[in-house]
Design a protein around this motif. Sequence first.
Motif, PDB file in Angstrom:
ATOM      1  N   UNK A  84       0.846  -1.195   0.000  1.00 51.12           N
ATOM      2  CA  UNK A  84       0.000   0.000   0.000  1.00 51.12           C
ATOM      3  C   UNK A  84       0.887   1.253   0.000  1.00 51.12           C
ATOM      4  N   UNK A  85       1.219   1.743  -1.189  1.00 48.54           N
ATOM      5  CA  UNK A  85       2.078   2.925  -1.286  1.00 48.54           C
ATOM      6  C   UNK A  85       1.259   4.186  -1.028  1.00 48.54           C
ATOM      7  N   UNK A  86       1.836   5.175  -0.346  1.00 46.73           N
ATOM      8  CA  UNK A  86       1.128   6.454  -0.144  1.00 46.73           C
ATOM      9  C   UNK A  86       1.096   7.258  -1.433  1.00 46.73           C
ATOM     10  N   UNK A  87       0.239   8.248  -1.465  1.00 46.41           N
ATOM     11  CA  UNK A  87       0.068   9.075  -2.658  1.00 46.41           C
ATOM     12  C   UNK A  87       1.364   9.779  -3.053  1.00 46.41           C
ATOM     13  N   UNK A  88       2.164  10.176  -2.072  1.00 44.11           N
ATOM     14  CA  UNK A  88       3.390  10.921  -2.376  1.00 44.11           C
ATOM     15  C   UNK A  88       4.405  10.064  -3.129  1.00 44.11           C
ATOM     16  N   UNK A  89       4.253   8.732  -3.052  1.00 41.21           N
ATOM     17  CA  UNK A  89       5.198   7.838  -3.728  1.00 41.21           C
ATOM     18  C   UNK A  89       4.763   7.480  -5.149  1.00 41.21           C
ATOM     19  N   UNK A  90       3.541   7.880  -5.515  1.00 40.56           N
ATOM     20  CA  UNK A  90       2.979   7.437  -6.789  1.00 40.56           C
ATOM     21  C   UNK A  90       3.837   7.887  -7.973  1.00 40.56           C
ATOM     22  N   UNK A  91       4.335   9.125  -7.946  1.00 43.23           N
ATOM     23  CA  UNK A  91       5.121   9.644  -9.069  1.00 43.23           C
ATOM     24  C   UNK A  91       6.376   8.802  -9.292  1.00 43.23           C
ATOM     25  N   UNK A  92       7.086   8.468  -8.203  1.00 44.88           N
ATOM     26  CA  UNK A  92       8.299   7.651  -8.318  1.00 44.88           C
ATOM     27  C   UNK A  92       7.967   6.257  -8.829  1.00 44.88           C
ATOM     28  N   UNK A  93       6.870   5.679  -8.356  1.00 42.95           N
ATOM     29  CA  UNK A  93       6.478   4.328  -8.775  1.00 42.95           C
ATOM     30  C   UNK A  93       6.088   4.318 -10.245  1.00 42.95           C
ATOM     31  N   UNK A  94       5.331   5.337 -10.671  1.00 38.23           N
ATOM     32  CA  UNK A  94       4.932   5.408 -12.079  1.00 38.23           C
ATOM     33  C   UNK A  94       6.152   5.594 -12.976  1.00 38.23           C
ATOM     34  N   UNK A  95       7.101   6.418 -12.527  1.00 37.74           N
ATOM     35  CA  UNK A  95       8.325   6.603 -13.310  1.00 37.74           C
ATOM     36  C   UNK A  95       9.112   5.316 -13.440  1.00 37.74           C
TER      37      UNK A  95
END
Length: 306
Positions: free
Chosen positions: A165-176
């Motif tokens: 369960x990744x937090x919203x702030x990590x979404x950009x790094x995960x998508x990249x």
Amino acid sequence: MMEDRHIATVVTETTIFALVMIISFLGNLLVCYAVYRNPRLRNPSNYYIISLALTDILQASCSMPISVAYLATGEWSFGTAACAFIAALKLTLTTISVFNMTLMALNRYYKVVKQNKYQAVFKPRNIVTTALLAWIIPITFVILSVFVFDEEAKPNPVYALCVIQFPIVSIAAILGLTYSPYFIIVFCYWKIYRKVKMHNANVSWQSSNAADVKVSKTLLVTVVSFVSLLLPAHIIFTVHGVLRPIGFPRYVALLAVFLLFMTSCINPFIYGYMNRAFRNEFKKFLLPKRDHSVAKGRTKGQNQRR
């Protein structure tokens, strides 16, 4: 949700996923065996193929059995620690596979398009180093996410997996991390396609680069097959993460997991169909009696003629 499934659904889902798991494990073991048996296949360019096969073996032997058991029983009975470990392992191995595919695309790009730079960029030492980095970077990212920053992993009955369960702030790094390799892969093979097409009428170029073009075609089919399975899975995972509060059809989510499983299953079939060296080694292992009987028949015929 999983407890409400009809018995026929349980049997069908479990059987399909178990078959993919078994084929993935045995098929990729066969790839490693072929490389071990045939010195021609132990060239540095094939290190990425070996690395990819190892990730698929680990998926099939460590991660997939847990999902098959989850589908069969309808409940997670392995504990919290196992959930975190399996979620981290699956994310790590999937990312390693994507990185290996990207390195294979870059290798072919330099071999066909930038031939004058290939020997300098893809020295055997550099190939080993990049193959190791394809493992080290995802492992480091997942260890930091799960075990250092304490991101929570929970069983997800929709996917029949444990999911971080990744937090919203990590979404950009995960998508990249998830989607940037696809752009590199597309760029590399687009340049390879243009280069080969440009030299189609040049007989001397075709003859001198025939082996490289053939290898590139095999790896192109491998990469395209991989991307055509994994990219839709990643899109489904991303959309499901965005629509999580609204809900998502279970069969679509399970399709994403099935596509993820299939990425570990297809490569041995591609190598066996398109690469003669792999095909010959597969035949020697799978059809030993036939080869022995043919050789015996030839020897007998020669003795009779004498």
